[in-house]
Design a protein around this motif. Structure first.
Motif, mmCIF file in Angstrom:
data_model
loop_
_atom_site.group_PDB
_atom_site.id
_atom_site.type_symbol
_atom_site.label_atom_id
_atom_site.label_comp_id
_atom_site.label_asym_id
_atom_site.label_seq_id
_atom_site.Cartn_x
_atom_site.Cartn_y
_atom_site.Cartn_z
ATOM 1 N N GLY A 23 21.367 26.174 -27.259
ATOM 2 C CA GLY A 23 19.868 26.403 -28.458
ATOM 3 C C GLY A 23 19.286 27.227 -27.306
ATOM 4 O O GLY A 23 17.732 27.703 -29.155
ATOM 5 N N TYR A 26 18.254 30.831 -30.279
ATOM 6 C CA TYR A 26 18.355 30.559 -30.991
ATOM 7 C C TYR A 26 17.122 31.169 -31.377
ATOM 8 O O TYR A 26 16.459 31.997 -32.290
ATOM 9 N N LEU A 27 15.669 31.365 -30.538
ATOM 10 C CA LEU A 27 14.864 31.389 -30.145
ATOM 11 C C LEU A 27 14.649 33.714 -30.109
ATOM 12 O O LEU A 27 13.917 33.971 -31.035
ATOM 13 N N LEU A 191 19.980 11.491 -25.532
ATOM 14 C CA LEU A 191 19.252 11.289 -26.445
ATOM 15 C C LEU A 191 19.626 9.694 -26.861
ATOM 16 O O LEU A 191 19.406 9.736 -27.472
ATOM 17 N N VAL A 209 20.937 8.984 -35.076
ATOM 18 C CA VAL A 209 21.201 10.074 -33.259
ATOM 19 C C VAL A 209 22.609 9.975 -33.162
ATOM 20 O O VAL A 209 22.945 11.705 -32.981
ATOM 21 N N PRO A 212 24.266 12.623 -36.594
ATOM 22 C CA PRO A 212 22.916 13.734 -36.507
ATOM 23 C C PRO A 212 23.651 14.510 -35.255
ATOM 24 O O PRO A 212 24.952 15.953 -35.533
ATOM 25 N N ALA A 213 24.192 13.953 -34.876
ATOM 26 C CA ALA A 213 24.324 14.831 -32.622
ATOM 27 C C ALA A 213 25.818 15.388 -33.239
ATOM 28 O O ALA A 213 26.418 16.645 -32.257
ATOM 29 N N ARG A 288 22.730 24.328 -41.142
ATOM 30 C CA ARG A 288 21.011 24.520 -41.177
ATOM 31 C C ARG A 288 20.303 23.269 -40.672
ATOM 32 O O ARG A 288 18.798 23.859 -40.138
ATOM 33 N N ARG A 289 20.540 22.541 -41.340
ATOM 34 C CA ARG A 289 19.450 21.179 -41.756
ATOM 35 C C ARG A 289 20.082 20.433 -40.234
ATOM 36 O O ARG A 289 18.651 19.817 -39.466
ATOM 37 N N TRP A 290 21.237 20.626 -39.506
ATOM 38 C CA TRP A 290 21.059 19.602 -38.093
ATOM 39 C C TRP A 290 21.300 19.657 -37.504
ATOM 40 O O TRP A 290 21.562 19.019 -36.039
ATOM 41 N N THR A 291 21.343 21.551 -37.195
ATOM 42 C CA THR A 291 20.632 22.190 -35.431
ATOM 43 C C THR A 291 19.452 23.150 -35.921
ATOM 44 O O THR A 291 18.986 22.924 -36.055
#
Lengths: 291, 301
Positions: A23, A26-27, A191, A209, A212-213, A288-291
């Motif tokens: 994760g 991505y930054l 989560l 939760v 989507p996960a 794109r929407r869910w991660t």
């Protein structure tokens, strides 16, 4: 087949783990290893070109071999002959009904099977009781070789659309069921606990939760289900049908029309790839929407 | 919601013994494990491991209470009882005089990890904490206020993976505040942050507490943090007189003198700090230890 599903489940779960553990990358944009990142990248012209090299080379080799006469044309028709056979079929209005009905059967079976797989997979993946009670039975049904259902389905539902769509539904159900039920039990405990702590009930917890996960895993399952749908379509149509690409295969075999046989095989490949690409677009959006 | 009082009376909690030490309590306390823990505790599943025994504690409305104790002393388990994520085997918990049953809207929790949903923006992660049935417009206003309070206005559209650990933890705090809780339960909220960010966050928590008073029960490993933030420090640990495995209880309750904001370098606090560290079985080197043994020796107080 069951092995292939298992592999996909494992792969999908790994991908999931990779997606969450990378994760922070991505930054910095250094997310080269994670599949979601790769999937969200738009295909460039160079990618398309590179992918086209092998098919064009195959076509050239095919043309060379059939020109050289090493293999007689009743065994290996020339590419042009196959193309002409397809055009001929299309002009007589015989090709598009086949394509249309086959696509319709695949899509119907795929949609029904996926929805069922999602629902049953969610129930068994989330409820310990449902899992204890039903998982072994579902597993046993999965172990039945798919074609074993055909005689029974024909007896029960006749030789029309119903039996074929049901067979494809069965084919699409298991990959989705396996991936969803497997992935739900691996959703980050933390989560889920947050969801509970903020007063989400079981259904809203699932919707907000848990599902989507597991989106990346679900999408892998859907792709697998689509491939299975085409597989089961051909099986169903080869055995009994009067229309469809499987029927075209069977009929061409019976009449010794090897050019049409080649045309049908290539068409199946193209259609399968096309629908898979469409799911790929959906996947890109979802990730794109869910991660 | 105004700050609410919390009363714990004779709270005890046991889990199925699984040989995994301190982690098993946390594992067993979540999800499916909770059911098996309960089975074991009621005598159907064989051996049990008692984590908490007979906890009595009265927390005044608006008070800040810090729970400290060695690893595995049941701090987090106690928080889970108060937040309703878990239920005590014996004893009762009351919030504002009414018993706590399951997840309670008057109570909100934040954890050591931010635990933000990675696919939601910071803004909509905070909105997850709003009470259910909040009208959309009211919710948006409330989330806006909270973003301002925790200084995250610039990050509202960002995903959790795009913000720093401190920002994520502020979002987690805002999410807990979204429902305007009477009781705020914080499980090592700043434990995963670097030392400087932690100091900033402590001041932020005090600001939040004066802006929106709530009763705060927080677990921390950091004795300085406990002394800086709280009105009272509760030391949890095993009773040295009792046999092994009889669970930990309250060893000591310490009122912290002075009003907030406190001077971090205050001499009285330094004394209390040494006392607490000694209670935790750690030598502070502030004064010679009475014996070379490093076990918990609270009876010597």
């Amino acid at each position: 087949m069951a092995d292939a599903e298992q592999d996909a489940v494992g792969r999908a779960i790994l991908v999931n783990a990779a997606a969450s553990s990378t994760g922070s990358e991505y930054l910095t944009g250094a997310s080269s290893g994670a599949l979601p990142a790769r999937a969200t990248r738009r295909p460039r012209a160079s990618t398309v070109l590179l992918g086209a090299i092998l098919p064009i080379a195959l076509l050239a080799v095919w043309q060379l071999i059939s020109e050289s006469g090493v293999i007689p044309s009743y065994r290996l028709p020339a590419p042009l002959t196959v193309w002409q056979a397809a055009i001929d079929l299309a002009q007589r209005g015989l090709l598009f009904p086949d394509i249309a009905i086959s696509t319709q059967r695949v899509l119907l079976g795929f949609v029904f099977g996926s929805i069922l797989g999602l629902v049953v997979g969610s129930i068994i993946g989330l409820s310990r009781w449902a899992s204890l009670l039903a998982a072994p039975t579902v597993g046993a049904f999965r172990a039945v070789p798919s074609l074993a259902w055909v005689p029974l389905l024909i007896l029960y539902l006749g030789i029309h659309e119903d039996s074929k769509v049901v067979l494809i539904t069965i084919g699409a159900f298991f990959p989705v069921y396996t991936t969803v039920s497997g992935a739900l039990s691996h959703v980050d405990r933390h989560l889920v606990e947050v969801g509970r702590a903020y007063g989400l009930g079981r259904l809203s917890l699932l919707a907000r939760v848990q599902l989507p996960a597991i989106i990346p895993t679900v999408v892998s399952g859907l792709r697998l289900a689509l491939a299975q749908s085409w597989l089961f379509l051909v099986a169903a149509e080869l055995i009994v049908s009067s229309l469809g690409l499987g029927y075209l295969l069977k009929e061409s075999q019976d009449n010794g029309r090897i050019d049409r046989l080649f045309a049908a095989i290539i068409l199946l490949g193209l259609l399968g790839k096309l629908t898979d690409t469409l799911i790929g677009f959906g996947e890109r959006y979802l990730l794109r929407r869910w991660t | 919601m105004p700050a609410l009082s919390v009363t714990l009376a004779g709270v005890s909690r046991s889990f199925a013994a699984s040989g995994r030490g301190g982690a098993s309590g946390r594992l067993a306390a979540s999800g499916r494990g909770a059911a098996s823990g309960r089975d074991a505790a009621s005598g159907r599943g064989g051996a049990t491991r008692r984590v908490l025994t007979n906890i009595d504690l009265d927390i005044r409305a608006g008070e800040i209470v810090a729970l400290i104790g060695a690893s595995g002393s049941g701090k987090s388990t106690l928080l889970r009882q108060v937040s309703g994520l878990d239920t005590p085997d014996v004893g009762s918990i009351q919030i504002d005089g009414t018993p706590l049953v399951g997840i309670d809207q008057r109570c909100a929790i934040a954890f050591q990890e931010p635990r933000l949903l990675p696919w939601r923006t910071i803004e909509s992660n905070i909105a997850l904490g709003l009470p259910r049935g909040t009208p959309k417009a009211d919710g948006a206003v409330r989330v806006g206020e909270l973003l301002h309070l925790v200084e995250l206005e610039g990050a509202r559209e960002l995903k959790p993976s795009q913000v720093s650990g401190g920002m994520a933890q502020r979002a987690s705090l805002a999410r807990a505040l979204a429902r305007g809780p009477g009781v705020l339960v914080l499980d090592e909220p700043f434990g995963a942050l670097d030392a400087l960010t932690r100091l900033t966050m402590q001041d932020l928590l005090l600001e939040v507490h004066s802006a929106e008073p709530a009763t705060i029960l927080l677990v921390t490993h950091d004795v300085d943090e406990a002394l800086y933030l709280s009105d009272r420090v509760v030391l949890l640990g095993d009773d040295p007189e009792a046999p092994q495995g009889s669970g930990s209880g309250i060893r000591r309750i310490l009122s912290v003198p002075g009003s907030r904001p406190r001077d971090r370098a205050d001499a009285t606090l330094a004394l209390l700090r040494a006392e607490l560290l000694d209670g935790l079985g750690v030598s502070s080197h502030h004064r010679p230890a009475p014996s070379p043994s490093t076990t918990v020796r609270l009876d010597s107080f």
